[in-house]
Write a protein that holds these residues in place. Sequence first.
Motif, mmCIF file in Angstrom:
data_model
loop_
_atom_site.group_PDB
_atom_site.id
_atom_site.type_symbol
_atom_site.label_atom_id
_atom_site.label_comp_id
_atom_site.label_asym_id
_atom_site.label_seq_id
_atom_site.Cartn_x
_atom_site.Cartn_y
_atom_site.Cartn_z
ATOM 1 N N VAL A 104 -102.020 42.640 -103.652
ATOM 2 C CA VAL A 104 -100.917 41.701 -103.434
ATOM 3 C C VAL A 104 -101.346 40.282 -103.801
ATOM 4 O O VAL A 104 -100.588 39.525 -104.427
ATOM 5 N N ASP A 105 -102.564 39.904 -103.426
ATOM 6 C CA ASP A 105 -103.080 38.583 -103.808
ATOM 7 C C ASP A 105 -102.999 38.388 -105.317
ATOM 8 O O ASP A 105 -102.554 37.334 -105.807
ATOM 9 N N ALA A 106 -103.436 39.405 -106.056
ATOM 10 C CA ALA A 106 -103.434 39.319 -107.513
ATOM 11 C C ALA A 106 -102.015 39.261 -108.060
ATOM 12 O O ALA A 106 -101.730 38.529 -109.016
ATOM 13 N N CYS A 107 -101.111 40.023 -107.455
ATOM 14 C CA CYS A 107 -99.714 40.028 -107.925
ATOM 15 C C CYS A 107 -99.055 38.673 -107.718
ATOM 16 O O CYS A 107 -98.332 38.173 -108.585
ATOM 17 N N VAL A 108 -99.274 38.064 -106.564
ATOM 18 C CA VAL A 108 -98.698 36.749 -106.292
ATOM 19 C C VAL A 108 -99.265 35.722 -107.273
ATOM 20 O O VAL A 108 -98.546 34.849 -107.778
ATOM 21 N N ALA A 109 -100.548 35.844 -107.578
ATOM 22 C CA ALA A 109 -101.184 34.890 -108.487
ATOM 23 C C ALA A 109 -100.725 35.055 -109.928
ATOM 24 O O ALA A 109 -100.663 34.076 -110.683
ATOM 25 N N THR A 110 -100.410 36.285 -110.334
ATOM 26 C CA THR A 110 -100.068 36.553 -111.737
ATOM 27 C C THR A 110 -98.580 36.724 -111.980
ATOM 28 O O THR A 110 -98.158 36.910 -113.123
ATOM 29 N N GLY A 111 -97.771 36.688 -110.911
ATOM 30 C CA GLY A 111 -96.333 36.882 -111.086
ATOM 31 C C GLY A 111 -95.953 38.326 -111.382
ATOM 32 O O GLY A 111 -94.955 38.589 -112.054
ATOM 33 N N ARG B 259 -95.601 37.966 -95.905
ATOM 34 C CA ARG B 259 -95.799 37.148 -97.101
ATOM 35 C C ARG B 259 -94.490 36.941 -97.874
ATOM 36 O O ARG B 259 -94.511 36.591 -99.058
ATOM 37 N N ASP B 260 -93.381 37.130 -97.204
ATOM 38 C CA ASP B 260 -92.072 37.013 -97.848
ATOM 39 C C ASP B 260 -91.876 35.651 -98.512
ATOM 40 O O ASP B 260 -91.493 35.561 -99.684
ATOM 41 N N ALA B 261 -92.137 34.578 -97.774
ATOM 42 C CA ALA B 261 -91.944 33.233 -98.330
ATOM 43 C C ALA B 261 -92.861 32.996 -99.523
ATOM 44 O O ALA B 261 -92.453 32.395 -100.537
ATOM 45 N N GLU B 262 -94.088 33.481 -99.439
ATOM 46 C CA GLU B 262 -95.044 33.342 -100.528
ATOM 47 C C GLU B 262 -94.556 34.086 -101.773
ATOM 48 O O GLU B 262 -94.666 33.588 -102.904
#
Length: 346
Positions: free
Chosen positions: A80-87, A106-109
């Motif tokens: 998930v960290d990687a997905c948020v960082a890479t879109g 992590r909804d808002a993120e």
Amino acid sequence: MTWMVYGANGYTGQLVAREAVARGERPVLAGRSGKVAELAGELGLEHRVFDLSDAKAGLAGIAVVAHCAGPFSATARPMVDACVATGTHYLDVTGEIDVYEAIFARDAEAKEAGVVLLPGAGFDVVPSDCLAAMLAEALPGATHLRLAFAAGGGLSGGTLRTTVEGMATGGRARVDGKVVTVPMAHSTMTAFFPSGPRTVISLPWGDVATAYRSTGIPNIVTHISVPMAAGLVRRGQRLAAPIMRTALGQRVGKSLAGLVSGPGEKRRSHSRAEFWGEVKDADGRRATGTLVTPNTYSITADAVIRIATKVAEVTPGAHTPATAFGAKFVRELDGVTVGPTVVLQP
């Protein structure tokens, strides 16, 4: 759109990859082991080998990742960290309550990053989540939800490893909006499945987390049909829990689980799952409904592929299957029968 199956060398990941190709899809196959190259070569697909510590680089150019490498208590956060960082849009096949809760937090993120986070895109929890949403629509203002399922066909090693982790804790339920620990098998009831009534016992399932997001119902208990009395389950869990809380107990249990290969095609084709659900409101009104689905792993592969190929259309944020695609999504899946929803007056 380019999408990826991560954990494609595992039992569920392989099913997803093979079924995707049968439907004309061309996902990128990936995993932590070079073994993924063999399957990719067989299917004529691109592959990548990377550890989750390098997931951001591994997701380069990927729009959606179907994360099938558990146990998700260890693997969901870095992906998930990687997905948020890479879109990159994220979906997985977890059934772990704490994993759902962590991702929903992590909804808002996710909204800020413009990505969809959708845990539970397989048997856990597509059918039951959609059934819960159907019942909530039939009885607005419901305050209590009970869900039960009966499934045959066997388990994979990955599912058993997750079960080993769960043996260290007790049961879970949602009470007045909060996830609480309760005794394992603390509730016994009769569920009226399409094949007939069965006694079911309360065991923790992902809907304790997901159904609350999908319906807003504050009190949720999940039940499963198992071939043993509730008292035996309670005593067995109490005896096993101290051992399974140790590193050695977890290591031995997961090693034994890894020896299980999962059900073959013939066994999957001859088994199915049944669901029953009931909601109640403060005035004593009830609504009940049922579902019948193919084997747990067959419906997982079907649901994962459908979600992976349409999740980019969903509003960014953390979602359940029902909040992303509506209660009727389960009707799109192959071999699913939806029973009538019945509203009963007190």
